[in-house]
Design a protein around this motif. Sequence first.
Motif, PDB file in Angstrom:
ATOM      1  N   ASP A 206       0.825  -1.200   0.000  1.00  0.00           N
ATOM      2  CA  ASP A 206       0.000   0.000   0.000  1.00  0.00           C
ATOM      3  C   ASP A 206       0.863   1.254   0.000  1.00  0.00           C
ATOM      4  O   ASP A 206       0.436   2.313  -0.473  1.00  0.00           O
ATOM      5  CB  ASP A 206      -0.896   0.028   1.244  1.00  0.00           C
ATOM      6  N   ARG A 267       1.761  -0.523 -10.984  1.00  0.00           N
ATOM      7  CA  ARG A 267       0.430  -0.349 -11.566  1.00  0.00           C
ATOM      8  C   ARG A 267      -0.243   0.901 -11.009  1.00  0.00           C
ATOM      9  O   ARG A 267      -1.249   1.354 -11.537  1.00  0.00           O
ATOM     10  CB  ARG A 267      -0.437  -1.569 -11.281  1.00  0.00           C
TER      11      ARG A 267
ATOM     12  N   ASP C  96      -5.227 -14.478 -10.555  1.00  0.00           N
ATOM     13  CA  ASP C  96      -6.188 -14.618  -9.460  1.00  0.00           C
ATOM     14  C   ASP C  96      -7.378 -13.686  -9.656  1.00  0.00           C
ATOM     15  O   ASP C  96      -8.515 -14.022  -9.337  1.00  0.00           O
ATOM     16  CB  ASP C  96      -5.511 -14.292  -8.120  1.00  0.00           C
ATOM     17  N   GLU C 177     -12.392 -10.547   0.244  1.00  0.00           N
ATOM     18  CA  GLU C 177     -12.673  -9.695   1.393  1.00  0.00           C
ATOM     19  C   GLU C 177     -13.510  -8.482   1.037  1.00  0.00           C
ATOM     20  O   GLU C 177     -13.583  -8.067  -0.107  1.00  0.00           O
ATOM     21  CB  GLU C 177     -11.374  -9.206   2.044  1.00  0.00           C
ATOM     22  N   THR C 217      -4.905 -14.946   2.500  1.00  0.00           N
ATOM     23  CA  THR C 217      -3.585 -14.802   1.887  1.00  0.00           C
ATOM     24  C   THR C 217      -3.514 -13.591   0.951  1.00  0.00           C
ATOM     25  O   THR C 217      -2.514 -13.402   0.269  1.00  0.00           O
ATOM     26  CB  THR C 217      -3.187 -16.071   1.105  1.00  0.00           C
ATOM     27  N   SER C 222      -1.302  -8.991   4.122  1.00  0.00           N
ATOM     28  CA  SER C 222      -0.452  -7.799   4.076  1.00  0.00           C
ATOM     29  C   SER C 222      -0.656  -6.931   5.308  1.00  0.00           C
ATOM     30  O   SER C 222       0.267  -6.268   5.775  1.00  0.00           O
ATOM     31  CB  SER C 222      -0.772  -6.976   2.826  1.00  0.00           C
TER      32      SER C 222
END
Lengths: 360, 360, 360, 360
Positions: A206, A267, C96, C177, C217, C222
């Motif tokens: 982030d 990105r 993904d 999420e 995951t 993170s």
Amino acid sequence: MGVVLGEEVVEYRGIGHTQPRRVTNGISPRSVLIVNKLRTKPVVEAIETLLTYIRENYPDVQVYHEDRPDIPEGAKVWRPGPDAEPIDLVITLGGDGTILHASSLFKVGAVPPVLSFSMGTLGFLLPFHIDDYTKAIDSAFAGRITVLHRMRLSCSFQDSGGSPVDTHCDDWQVMNEIALHRGSSPHLNTIDVFVDGQHLTEAVSDGLIVSTPTGSTAYSLSAGGPIVHPSLSAIVLTPICPRSLSFRPLVFPSSSSITLRISERSRASAGLSMDGQISHVLSPGESVTVRASLHPIPCINRSSITEPPQMRPDEDGAIGGMSGEGVGPGKEDDWVRDINNLLQYNATFRSKALTRHSRS
Amino acid sequence: MGVVLGEEVVEYRGIGHTQPRRVTNGISPRSVLIVNKLRTKPVVEAIETLLTYIRENYPDVQVYHEDRPDIPEGAKVWRPGPDAEPIDLVITLGGDGTILHASSLFKVGAVPPVLSFSMGTLGFLLPFHIDDYTKAIDSAFAGRITVLHRMRLSCSFQDSGGSPVDTHCDDWQVMNEIALHRGSSPHLNTIDVFVDGQHLTEAVSDGLIVSTPTGSTAYSLSAGGPIVHPSLSAIVLTPICPRSLSFRPLVFPSSSSITLRISERSRASAGLSMDGQISHVLSPGESVTVRASLHPIPCINRSSITEPPQMRPDEDGAIGGMSGEGVGPGKEDDWVRDINNLLQYNATFRSKALTRHSRS
Amino acid sequence: MGVVLGEEVVEYRGIGHTQPRRVTNGISPRSVLIVNKLRTKPVVEAIETLLTYIRENYPDVQVYHEDRPDIPEGAKVWRPGPDAEPIDLVITLGGDGTILHASSLFKVGAVPPVLSFSMGTLGFLLPFHIDDYTKAIDSAFAGRITVLHRMRLSCSFQDSGGSPVDTHCDDWQVMNEIALHRGSSPHLNTIDVFVDGQHLTEAVSDGLIVSTPTGSTAYSLSAGGPIVHPSLSAIVLTPICPRSLSFRPLVFPSSSSITLRISERSRASAGLSMDGQISHVLSPGESVTVRASLHPIPCINRSSITEPPQMRPDEDGAIGGMSGEGVGPGKEDDWVRDINNLLQYNATFRSKALTRHSRS
Amino acid sequence: MGVVLGEEVVEYRGIGHTQPRRVTNGISPRSVLIVNKLRTKPVVEAIETLLTYIRENYPDVQVYHEDRPDIPEGAKVWRPGPDAEPIDLVITLGGDGTILHASSLFKVGAVPPVLSFSMGTLGFLLPFHIDDYTKAIDSAFAGRITVLHRMRLSCSFQDSGGSPVDTHCDDWQVMNEIALHRGSSPHLNTIDVFVDGQHLTEAVSDGLIVSTPTGSTAYSLSAGGPIVHPSLSAIVLTPICPRSLSFRPLVFPSSSSITLRISERSRASAGLSMDGQISHVLSPGESVTVRASLHPIPCINRSSITEPPQMRPDEDGAIGGMSGEGVGPGKEDDWVRDINNLLQYNATFRSKALTRHSRS
Ligand SMILES: NC(=O)C1=CN([C@@H]2O[C@H](COP(=O)(O)OP(=O)(O)OC[C@H]3O[C@@H](n4cnc5c(N)ncnc54)[C@H](O)[C@@H]3O)[C@@H](O)[C@H]2O)C=CC1
Ligand SMILES: NC(=O)C1=CN([C@@H]2O[C@H](COP(=O)(O)OP(=O)(O)OC[C@H]3O[C@@H](n4cnc5c(N)ncnc54)[C@H](O)[C@@H]3O)[C@@H](O)[C@H]2O)C=CC1
Ligand SMILES: NC(=O)C1=CN([C@@H]2O[C@H](COP(=O)(O)OP(=O)(O)OC[C@H]3O[C@@H](n4cnc5c(N)ncnc54)[C@H](O)[C@@H]3O)[C@@H](O)[C@H]2O)C=CC1
Ligand SMILES: NC(=O)C1=CN([C@@H]2O[C@H](COP(=O)(O)OP(=O)(O)OC[C@H]3O[C@@H](n4cnc5c(N)ncnc54)[C@H](O)[C@@H]3O)[C@@H](O)[C@H]2O)C=CC1
């Protein structure tokens, strides 16, 4: 490079020497800058009270205020910059954000000592309660104070070719941190981190925080960083939600320069915040280089005032060459109080007796 | 307080100045101590090779070895202590533990530069591969080296009345950390932590680690501590499995003294380890005080040798007063390599192409 | 509530029963939906190849594709929604994110089994390499597969009075999420968290993540969350940069409902992302309630195909009532492979022999 | 497999169904076991009081006590084991450790409901204050209670050849965790972790914790594990001080079996603790396999008593198949209270008004 606050000059001995420095036999400062962000009733009243007190007790002192429509009566307008009127003492009223704002006003050259009043709310950078203003002001004007030189960071920017851009921006100085964040971009950004020009790692996250020890209890703490004593000269690098299991906060000497470069294949671009103020967006290829600033902020310690005026012995048996750093033995350290009272550091699980109230 | 290694004296400028210091136009050291822990075949053979090389190329040099049954031929016995023969250069062969052991031999006074060879296994404190011995030894003997002064910690003990005990123990110096741990006691211990004499917190936990920056990649890392660059002068306090949600690692200036006192109401005593060696058990009421040692360990940098011999410019534009710390711009830093290669710092999640092998 | 994939019906036995379920003696699916996000050359070519293979080997099968300008030849347009054509098998090609997208197409009712191909890049949700397409498709069409029912979350919204709003949004289902984040607001937001209607805590932070085990995951990892096996039915709550030392990730049973309410005194609103797609902004007073969805996603396991076709014994001695969950003893678990290969879980510090290359 | 507590049988529906279960129209239990660890004055007095109360109000009930010298008057000796007298209700007096001890007495077969009184100190597993004993006992005897089935773990041991050893040990059941730790060995140990027989990772660390959700607030929490709601059926694996940057706590379904095997090349053996009691030392090559136990502990909820007696509706609209787990909407959850009051979960940084006291 010194501010006349008392008979002795408070020399800024550079960031390597951030010890509290007591000044005695003071001569009153001649110019005071009052800084506030909010104009709530308590703040306005507190400014009135301070102005009256200074006028009556220190009639030779000139009070300044930032150029805003609501400048208090009797205060002269002060404009930051290279040609600004010299200031001998800064007084802030408000929360931690008010000190961050005061810091942002002094981008070039040394910063005068800062006396910070809370308006009844605890803050990390707020040693004095407004109700204690007479004692605090008298001590500061008499030079019976010590200061903690809080390190700051400065930054410079490079374009995707590596050339410096927008050089006047170098002057920005932060007390807490420089943060890069994806903001509302849905995508993670990719940032290359260099230390003293050497590639350290590629961060997919982030964002990243480059923090001072002062800032280690601000955003860096929330992101999982260690708590660093503000009298240490160091730079903390803390990732924000990194897509890696093995990113860990890093602590560098304050002599390091940290470059964060948005990777060409990132990105997302990254918004750059300085002490919480969003200032830039860095696009892929662009970078920011962060270094310790030459101009720390001398913050007046609360403990320096509540104690009887006496010089702190200048050496510390154990560690010859370093006597300057830290707080001497037996000396109360505002920071320890703050860690415990404000952060509730290491609050132990309660096993206290149950009261009726907590039972049902 | 200096060791003659080359024509110029490597002056220990104290912990505040842990910069690499290049020494040129060297005069060969006259006495070398070889340190090894294991007596595996590769180690024995490497010692033979080194001894032969030194004898042939530096015939005036006296080689010493610790007093053990297996002392290599041609080496004289060396016994640590105040009356020890002066040593100009230490050469270690083995793993990180061998350097920790070498450190433990120099408890009083300054430590000579240390040249560390790995026996083919990467280590954090091991810059040189044994196969590179000629280049490394020639550079060291010619003084074409820089050293990183790795900070150490010393400790003293107090009984439950607060009086110093066992004063000869003060001399123990650690490179990594002092750790208190409940060991095989089933119960948590309760430890009061004081910083510069001021109570900081009461820790209910498996134990506590007081670490150097060097030790920040050892036990402290496993316990969740930050990674601190070894050229910074700082002390890290990291809890081991604290019964609290709000314990966070702390970083102090190296001038701080940290006292850990087993609380009178602790249910367990605590074993004290120094660099992994268990030395004492502290009972409730007893305490240990940890301070930066006056005697860091000058570790010879790998990068100083692989580069062409040239002086590092002594100032660092940005940060006048602090030019000494860290590694200069553009200079390769062994530590960055180690962080990446050994710790696999911030290993990014793989998105590499699948090979046949990984597919089925 | 079942999808005809083979002779036996794959009954969705609800979230409590997310075990792999082997289906034998299969009858081919009659309708296949191909999902891709990107139109890169490899993707386009892979779709061609798949279409040709299916046409030749399973001529009765109707292939569908989302309504986009670039719909492949021979495929019929498919539009999601309550009146959508029934689909017996979904095939995804991409990363993904492509599976997350496929998931978002099935908001109402049960989801057909999903066969996911990576385009040569490892992904967490990508069991099959495109080069293995014949084996994978034949197994799927023959029903010689097991599926992992990956739990999803659904959410509903309440206005500041607590009344439901925008009810068609309830249908959104996420695999990873639901995240609330301050986005580019400089200020932290304040969110009240309720579990099953009971107030749990007030979070002052960058945001909060409510994650499935699958999502553990992804972003949650993170932010510091635990790794949860995808065959467990659970909901993970992970804070993003909380201004608190004592926030810790929480794991709830999948029967819990989690309500996140932006506090009236929050200084910032919060952007809501679903599987990384920003969908809403919640203002102070507004809330979102997250619950386990009735419709998990049946993902076809890689390991089910590489093994000889045999029924997995249905009970697990130790734990009578629960035989359904997890992976049976001796059975290879894709997840263990992914944890190690993709996340480099617990990569141990290297002590491998030094190669010449790494030495200088 | 059921314990007659009220008119209805509390059937243990296995670990997958750990919902609170209300029992009405109760028939008094006929046998009560009183468990205490300490014999402090308050405990002794409380036992007296309880015994008197039971004798007077429930004259048909037989009270049992463990076979210790200090068995209270009127109680019969009770010896654990396969031939133990059947017990309908367990009453514990003391701290959390007393419940852990009560759990250890029931190694074979189902466990009767447990009513736990704290002696005035808050505990995580202690719903009732001793002063509330009449209300608590009357509710329990009348069957107006709900229980939380707290999952337990059982373990079996294998020698270095993989053969089972010491089979009677299989019977040990833990409520919190099984922990392996190097104890007072100076060296890290190396442990191979297998999940359902598949190799997951090699851990080099101080040790590993395999925890229940109940235990997630005990040792696992201190080691950095997530907080898991005790009504979830799951197994948590948390490392203790791993020498790795990338070890993260893992959460498995309760159907998993976790094998921890001391590696043949481990430099240290590992002490095995069960709920804090050290029981074994595992040498290199030996292993322990941990599974969910068939016999959870039914702990009587505090909230079930303080509320008016009414049935909890048995379904939960959103999640059909899973209605059993968790606490229903609007229902007070002891756990939420404990997380906040005992752990001071997410204690927010204080910004409260300063009092005179805290200022100087
Ligand atoms: N997730 C987080 O924790 C975030 C934190 N921030 C922090 O907010 C700072 C800006 O502060 P404000 O203008 O007051 O914004 P604000 O009004 O949003 O307040 C942020 C909070 O941080 C506290 N704070 C500020 N500096 C601190 C320090 N050095 N140590 C401990 N606490 C400190 C303030 O007292 C306030 O409670 C930024 O420099 C950044 O560090 C900014 C964004 C997100
Ligand atoms: N759970 C843990 O991580 C534990 C770590 N230790 C560490 O082991 C050290 C003693 O080392 P040895 O005598 O070699 O024992 P050892 O043979 O048990 O090795 C410990 C490991 O730590 C590594 N290590 C040592 N110092 C290091 C440093 N400064 N940075 C990075 N890695 C380092 C070594 O290479 C070795 O892999 C202690 O000072 C302590 O820091 C000791 C006990 C537990
Ligand atoms: N700081 C962070 O870690 C952030 C993570 N994300 C994640 O990205 C997801 C969206 O993914 P994309 O559309 O592909 O966006 P993206 O292209 O930005 O990729 C995000 C990364 O997450 C990986 N990923 C996605 N789901 C995963 C899972 N369940 N387990 C492990 N890795 C996973 C993808 O492979 C990709 O490497 C969101 O659901 C969110 O979980 C989103 C924002 C920030
Ligand atoms: N570093 C640590 O946190 C350690 C924790 N322990 C824990 O202590 C437990 C044994 O407890 P005692 O016999 O009472 O020993 P003890 O008297 O040493 O107490 C350990 C502490 O853990 C608390 N505790 C126990 N179970 C708990 C739970 N499930 N949730 C929250 N708190 C809990 C107790 O109230 C007590 O405060 C072990 O099962 C282990 O979980 C044991 C060793 C080290």
